[in-house]
Design a protein around this motif. Structure first.
Motif, PDB file in Angstrom:
ATOM      1  N   GLY A 202       0.861  -1.158   0.058  1.00 23.60           N
ATOM      2  CA  GLY A 202      -0.175  -0.067  -0.288  1.00 23.60           C
ATOM      3  C   GLY A 202       0.935   1.513   0.065  1.00 23.60           C
ATOM      4  N   THR A 203       1.661   1.340  -1.602  1.00 24.34           N
ATOM      5  CA  THR A 203       2.924   2.578  -1.149  1.00 24.34           C
ATOM      6  C   THR A 203       2.929   2.521  -2.288  1.00 24.34           C
ATOM      7  OG1 THR A 203       4.472   3.693   0.010  1.00 24.34           O
ATOM      8  CG2 THR A 203       5.075   1.316  -0.304  1.00 24.34           C
ATOM      9  N   THR A 204       4.499   3.635  -2.496  1.00 21.49           N
ATOM     10  CA  THR A 204       4.495   3.797  -4.142  1.00 21.49           C
ATOM     11  C   THR A 204       5.298   3.080  -4.394  1.00 21.49           C
ATOM     12  OG1 THR A 204       5.416   6.390  -3.659  1.00 21.49           O
ATOM     13  CG2 THR A 204       3.414   5.730  -4.482  1.00 21.49           C
ATOM     14  N   GLU A 205       6.503   2.730  -5.745  1.00 21.82           N
ATOM     15  CA  GLU A 205       7.325   2.804  -5.984  1.00 21.82           C
ATOM     16  C   GLU A 205       8.266   3.928  -5.757  1.00 21.82           C
ATOM     17  OE1 GLU A 205       9.547   1.305  -9.812  1.00 21.82           O
ATOM     18  OE2 GLU A 205       7.859   1.680 -10.295  1.00 21.82           O
ATOM     19  N   ASP A 206       7.956   4.747  -6.217  1.00 23.00           N
ATOM     20  CA  ASP A 206       8.867   5.985  -5.811  1.00 23.00           C
ATOM     21  C   ASP A 206       9.395   6.470  -4.011  1.00 23.00           C
ATOM     22  OD1 ASP A 206       9.084   6.657  -8.412  1.00 23.00           O
ATOM     23  OD2 ASP A 206       7.770   8.313  -7.964  1.00 23.00           O
ATOM     24  N   TRP A 207       7.973   5.529  -3.251  1.00 20.35           N
ATOM     25  CA  TRP A 207       8.357   6.052  -1.837  1.00 20.35           C
ATOM     26  C   TRP A 207       9.854   4.793  -1.430  1.00 20.35           C
ATOM     27  CZ3 TRP A 207       8.085   2.737   2.334  1.00 20.35           C
ATOM     28  CH2 TRP A 207       8.063   3.591   3.822  1.00 20.35           C
ATOM     29  N   ILE A 208       9.393   3.639  -1.953  1.00 19.20           N
ATOM     30  CA  ILE A 208      10.130   2.386  -1.503  1.00 19.20           C
ATOM     31  C   ILE A 208      11.473   2.939  -2.093  1.00 19.20           C
ATOM     32  CG2 ILE A 208      10.845   0.122  -2.479  1.00 19.20           C
ATOM     33  CD1 ILE A 208       8.077  -0.711  -2.239  1.00 19.20           C
ATOM     34  N   LEU A 209      12.040   3.172  -3.608  1.00 17.51           N
ATOM     35  CA  LEU A 209      13.388   3.719  -3.822  1.00 17.51           C
ATOM     36  C   LEU A 209      14.149   4.892  -3.150  1.00 17.51           C
ATOM     37  CD1 LEU A 209      12.770   3.374  -7.781  1.00 17.51           C
ATOM     38  CD2 LEU A 209      13.689   1.812  -5.867  1.00 17.51           C
ATOM     39  N   LYS A 210      13.020   5.777  -2.742  1.00 13.09           N
ATOM     40  CA  LYS A 210      13.264   6.310  -1.523  1.00 13.09           C
ATOM     41  C   LYS A 210      14.208   6.669  -0.116  1.00 13.09           C
ATOM     42  CE  LYS A 210      12.048  11.460   0.483  1.00 13.09           C
ATOM     43  NZ  LYS A 210      11.201  12.061   0.639  1.00 13.09           N
ATOM     44  N   LYS A 211      13.561   5.421   0.158  1.00 14.97           N
ATOM     45  CA  LYS A 211      13.569   4.689   1.427  1.00 14.97           C
ATOM     46  C   LYS A 211      14.080   3.499   1.863  1.00 14.97           C
ATOM     47  CE  LYS A 211      10.799   7.715   4.387  1.00 14.97           C
ATOM     48  NZ  LYS A 211      11.025   8.116   5.470  1.00 14.97           N
ATOM     49  N   SER A 212      14.914   2.839   0.734  1.00 11.79           N
ATOM     50  CA  SER A 212      15.483   1.772   0.503  1.00 11.79           C
ATOM     51  C   SER A 212      16.645   2.138  -0.289  1.00 11.79           C
ATOM     52  CB  SER A 212      14.598   0.590   0.701  1.00 11.79           C
ATOM     53  OG  SER A 212      14.519   0.862  -0.427  1.00 11.79           O
ATOM     54  N   GLY A 213      15.975   2.518  -1.503  1.00  6.81           N
ATOM     55  CA  GLY A 213      17.318   2.285  -2.708  1.00  6.81           C
ATOM     56  C   GLY A 213      16.660   0.703  -3.590  1.00  6.81           C
ATOM     57  N   VAL A 214      15.879  -0.281  -3.031  1.00  7.90           N
ATOM     58  CA  VAL A 214      16.529  -1.401  -2.882  1.00  7.90           C
ATOM     59  C   VAL A 214      14.746  -1.667  -4.621  1.00  7.90           C
ATOM     60  CG1 VAL A 214      15.851  -3.793  -2.827  1.00  7.90           C
ATOM     61  CG2 VAL A 214      16.378  -2.129  -1.209  1.00  7.90           C
ATOM     62  N   GLU A 215      15.941  -1.819  -5.648  1.00  4.10           N
ATOM     63  CA  GLU A 215      14.890  -1.844  -7.149  1.00  4.10           C
ATOM     64  C   GLU A 215      14.307  -3.604  -7.031  1.00  4.10           C
ATOM     65  OE1 GLU A 215      17.148  -0.758  -9.947  1.00  4.10           O
ATOM     66  OE2 GLU A 215      18.029   1.341  -9.064  1.00  4.10           O
TER      67      GLU A 215
ATOM     68  N   THR B  90      10.737  -2.676   3.143  1.00  7.57           N
ATOM     69  CA  THR B  90      11.279  -2.654   1.642  1.00  7.57           C
ATOM     70  C   THR B  90      12.524  -2.802   1.743  1.00  7.57           C
ATOM     71  OG1 THR B  90      12.275  -0.677   2.298  1.00  7.57           O
ATOM     72  CG2 THR B  90       9.512  -0.693   1.794  1.00  7.57           C
ATOM     73  N   LEU B  91      12.767  -3.088   2.471  1.00  6.93           N
ATOM     74  CA  LEU B  91      14.697  -3.522   2.788  1.00  6.93           C
ATOM     75  C   LEU B  91      15.143  -5.274   2.319  1.00  6.93           C
ATOM     76  CD1 LEU B  91      15.742  -1.639   6.003  1.00  6.93           C
ATOM     77  CD2 LEU B  91      16.758  -0.932   3.561  1.00  6.93           C
ATOM     78  N   PHE B  92      14.398  -5.868   2.742  1.00  7.24           N
ATOM     79  CA  PHE B  92      14.975  -7.385   2.690  1.00  7.24           C
ATOM     80  C   PHE B  92      15.136  -8.518   1.026  1.00  7.24           C
ATOM     81  CE2 PHE B  92      14.477  -6.229   6.808  1.00  7.24           C
ATOM     82  CZ  PHE B  92      15.713  -6.054   7.417  1.00  7.24           C
ATOM     83  N   GLY B  93      16.040  -9.494   1.610  1.00  5.27           N
ATOM     84  CA  GLY B  93      15.915 -10.372   0.333  1.00  5.27           C
ATOM     85  C   GLY B  93      16.335 -11.445   0.994  1.00  5.27           C
TER      86      GLY B  93
ATOM     87  N   SER C 199      21.375  -0.889   3.870  1.00  7.11           N
ATOM     88  CA  SER C 199      20.080  -0.939   3.504  1.00  7.11           C
ATOM     89  C   SER C 199      20.975   0.695   2.624  1.00  7.11           C
ATOM     90  CB  SER C 199      19.377   0.488   4.012  1.00  7.11           C
ATOM     91  OG  SER C 199      19.892   1.575   4.814  1.00  7.11           O
ATOM     92  N   LEU C 200      20.722   1.428   1.584  1.00  6.98           N
ATOM     93  CA  LEU C 200      21.825   1.992   0.556  1.00  6.98           C
ATOM     94  C   LEU C 200      22.215   3.336   0.726  1.00  6.98           C
ATOM     95  CD1 LEU C 200      20.027   1.788  -2.906  1.00  6.98           C
ATOM     96  CD2 LEU C 200      22.319   0.897  -1.797  1.00  6.98           C
ATOM     97  N   MET C 201      21.221   3.657   2.199  1.00  3.41           N
ATOM     98  CA  MET C 201      21.026   5.172   3.007  1.00  3.41           C
ATOM     99  C   MET C 201      22.018   4.843   3.694  1.00  3.41           C
ATOM    100  SD  MET C 201      18.928   6.874   6.108  1.00  3.41           S
ATOM    101  CE  MET C 201      17.372   7.139   4.411  1.00  3.41           C
ATOM    102  N   ALA C 202      22.927   3.627   4.266  1.00  2.00           N
ATOM    103  CA  ALA C 202      23.819   2.868   5.676  1.00  2.00           C
ATOM    104  C   ALA C 202      24.929   3.117   4.776  1.00  2.00           C
ATOM    105  CB  ALA C 202      23.473   1.583   5.680  1.00  2.00           C
ATOM    106  N   ILE C 203      24.898   2.611   3.292  1.00  6.16           N
ATOM    107  CA  ILE C 203      26.017   2.205   2.778  1.00  6.16           C
ATOM    108  C   ILE C 203      26.687   3.606   2.417  1.00  6.16           C
ATOM    109  CG2 ILE C 203      27.332   1.985   0.147  1.00  6.16           C
ATOM    110  CD1 ILE C 203      25.085  -0.464   0.714  1.00  6.16           C
TER     111      ILE C 203
ATOM    112  N   ILE D   4      25.536  -4.073  -3.603  1.00  6.93           N
ATOM    113  CA  ILE D   4      24.421  -4.276  -4.681  1.00  6.93           C
ATOM    114  C   ILE D   4      22.502  -5.094  -3.278  1.00  6.93           C
ATOM    115  CG2 ILE D   4      26.191  -6.453  -4.970  1.00  6.93           C
ATOM    116  CD1 ILE D   4      24.936  -8.506  -2.842  1.00  6.93           C
ATOM    117  N   ALA D   5      23.035  -3.718  -2.786  1.00  7.12           N
ATOM    118  CA  ALA D   5      21.273  -4.003  -1.754  1.00  7.12           C
ATOM    119  C   ALA D   5      20.547  -3.099  -3.269  1.00  7.12           C
ATOM    120  CB  ALA D   5      21.947  -2.475  -1.167  1.00  7.12           C
ATOM    121  N   HIS D   6      20.742  -2.622  -3.887  1.00  6.93           N
ATOM    122  CA  HIS D   6      19.891  -2.659  -4.686  1.00  6.93           C
ATOM    123  C   HIS D   6      19.099  -3.323  -6.006  1.00  6.93           C
ATOM    124  CE1 HIS D   6      23.673  -2.138  -6.936  1.00  6.93           C
ATOM    125  NE2 HIS D   6      22.776  -2.478  -8.344  1.00  6.93           N
ATOM    126  N   ASN D   7      20.039  -4.244  -6.153  1.00  8.84           N
ATOM    127  CA  ASN D   7      19.460  -5.364  -7.038  1.00  8.84           C
ATOM    128  C   ASN D   7      19.199  -6.842  -6.105  1.00  8.84           C
ATOM    129  OD1 ASN D   7      22.223  -6.186  -6.740  1.00  8.84           O
ATOM    130  ND2 ASN D   7      22.511  -5.651  -9.354  1.00  8.84           N
TER     131      ASN D   7
END
Length: 317
Positions: free
Chosen positions: A16-29, A145-148, A247-251, A268-271
């Motif tokens: 229930g959010t947006t793709e842009d919000w996830i990319l801004k918060k976690s950067g995980v595409e 939104t962070l985990f894989g 997270s990309l913010m942590a990096i 490699i967090a983004h993918n």
């Protein structure tokens, strides 16, 4: 990697959010979620690939260690299940787990190096395999939104006389004032499984992201100085820094505090997302296959974990 790819767009629709919000918060595409694959199965797949790459068979291994942050089940240990999936159930190869959450691979590599140096073991299989997606609290949008999921494996042995590869230094520090900032309270003997119906949150991952960020900012610069102090090396002498993919913010924080260029930090967090203890060996693997590191390079493995702990290893690859 698990077979199921989950994009930020797909995840946004489900929580229930947006793709842009996830990319801004976690950067995980993109991240991958296990669907039917167990942690021990993924670990065994990675182990088979490592054995093949090293021209070895399971018969050449004299110890199996799972360096995962999240066990597949309470009992037995992950390593025993991985041994079984490798078809070595009658081998007698010792198998046990080392768990310091996200730092488990670093802790395992550090610990087992002494046992190899002492002659206790000759060739050890270290596996990190995580199904992080199963413990996510989807109500906590930012952390969810962070985990894989994923797995990686390495084989550790003594350096041969004609080689220069070595662990140069290692260090771990724990600051338990941050112990409650990252936790899953259920799953052990503090909260019985029958409590799940009334308190499901006890059995799901929770994190105080801002608190962890502040604590990391305070501790990391001094830790790096203490890690490098015995070596006389400077951070600028590292050919590559391979951090836990929190997270990309942590990096970005890491790069800013260390003053190192982006080209020297493996990301490699983004993918892949944050695959807990598997993140560092997965990033190491990607650095190797992408040709970003070569034999003789000085590499730093670095991360933080629940506890709150920070740890690192400097090695000549």
């Amino acid at each position: 990697m698990p077979k199921t790819e989950v994009t930020a767009k797909q995840l946004a629709a489900s929580i229930g959010t947006t793709e842009d919000w996830i990319l801004k918060k976690s950067g995980v595409e993109v991240r991958y979620f296990a669907q039917g694959e167990t942690a021990s199965q993924m670990g065994a797949f990675a182990a088979k690939n490592a054995l093949e790459a090293a021209n070895l068979s399971i018969k050449d291994i004299d110890c199996i260690i799972s360096t995962s942050g999240v066990p597949e089940q309470a009992l037995p240990c992950n390593a025993a299940l991985i041994q079984q999936h490798l078809g070595a159930e009658d081998s007698g190869i010792p198998a046990f787990d080392i768990n310091s959450t996200c730092l488990s691979f670093i802790t395992g590599l550090d610990t087992i190096s002494y046992l190899i140096a002492a002659g206790r073991y000759k060739q050890v299989l270290l596996v990190a395999t995580e199904v992080a997606s199963q413990g996510i609290n989807w109500q906590e949008k930012e952390s969810s939104t962070l985990f894989g999921d994923g797995a990686a494996a390495v084989i550790i042995s003594s350096t041969q006389t004609h080689e220069t590869a070595e662990i140069i230094t290692s260090r771990m520090e724990t600051y338990s004032k941050g112990a409650q900032m990252t936790e899953c309270r259920g799953g052990g003997n503090k909260h019985h499984p029958t409590e799940y119906g009334s308190n499901p949150d006890y059995f799901l991952f929770r994190m105080d992201g801002r608190g962890i960020f502040r604590l990391t900012s305070q501790i990391l610069p001094g830790f790096i100085e203490r890690l490098l102090a015995p070596t006389g090396l400077k951070i600028t002498e590292m050919q590559m820094i391979i951090p836990h993919q929190a997270s990309l913010m942590a990096i970005r924080l890491l790069r800013s505090q260390l003053g190192v260029p982006a080209a020297k930090v493996m990301v490699i967090a983004h993918n892949h997302g944050n695959a807990i203890a598997a993140s560092i060996p997965m990033a190491l693997h990607e650095a190797i296959v992408q040709g970003k590191i070569k034999r003789g390079d000085k590499i730093m493995l670095l991360g933080t974990s629940a506890g709150f702990s920070v740890g690192g290893i400097v090695l000549e690859f």
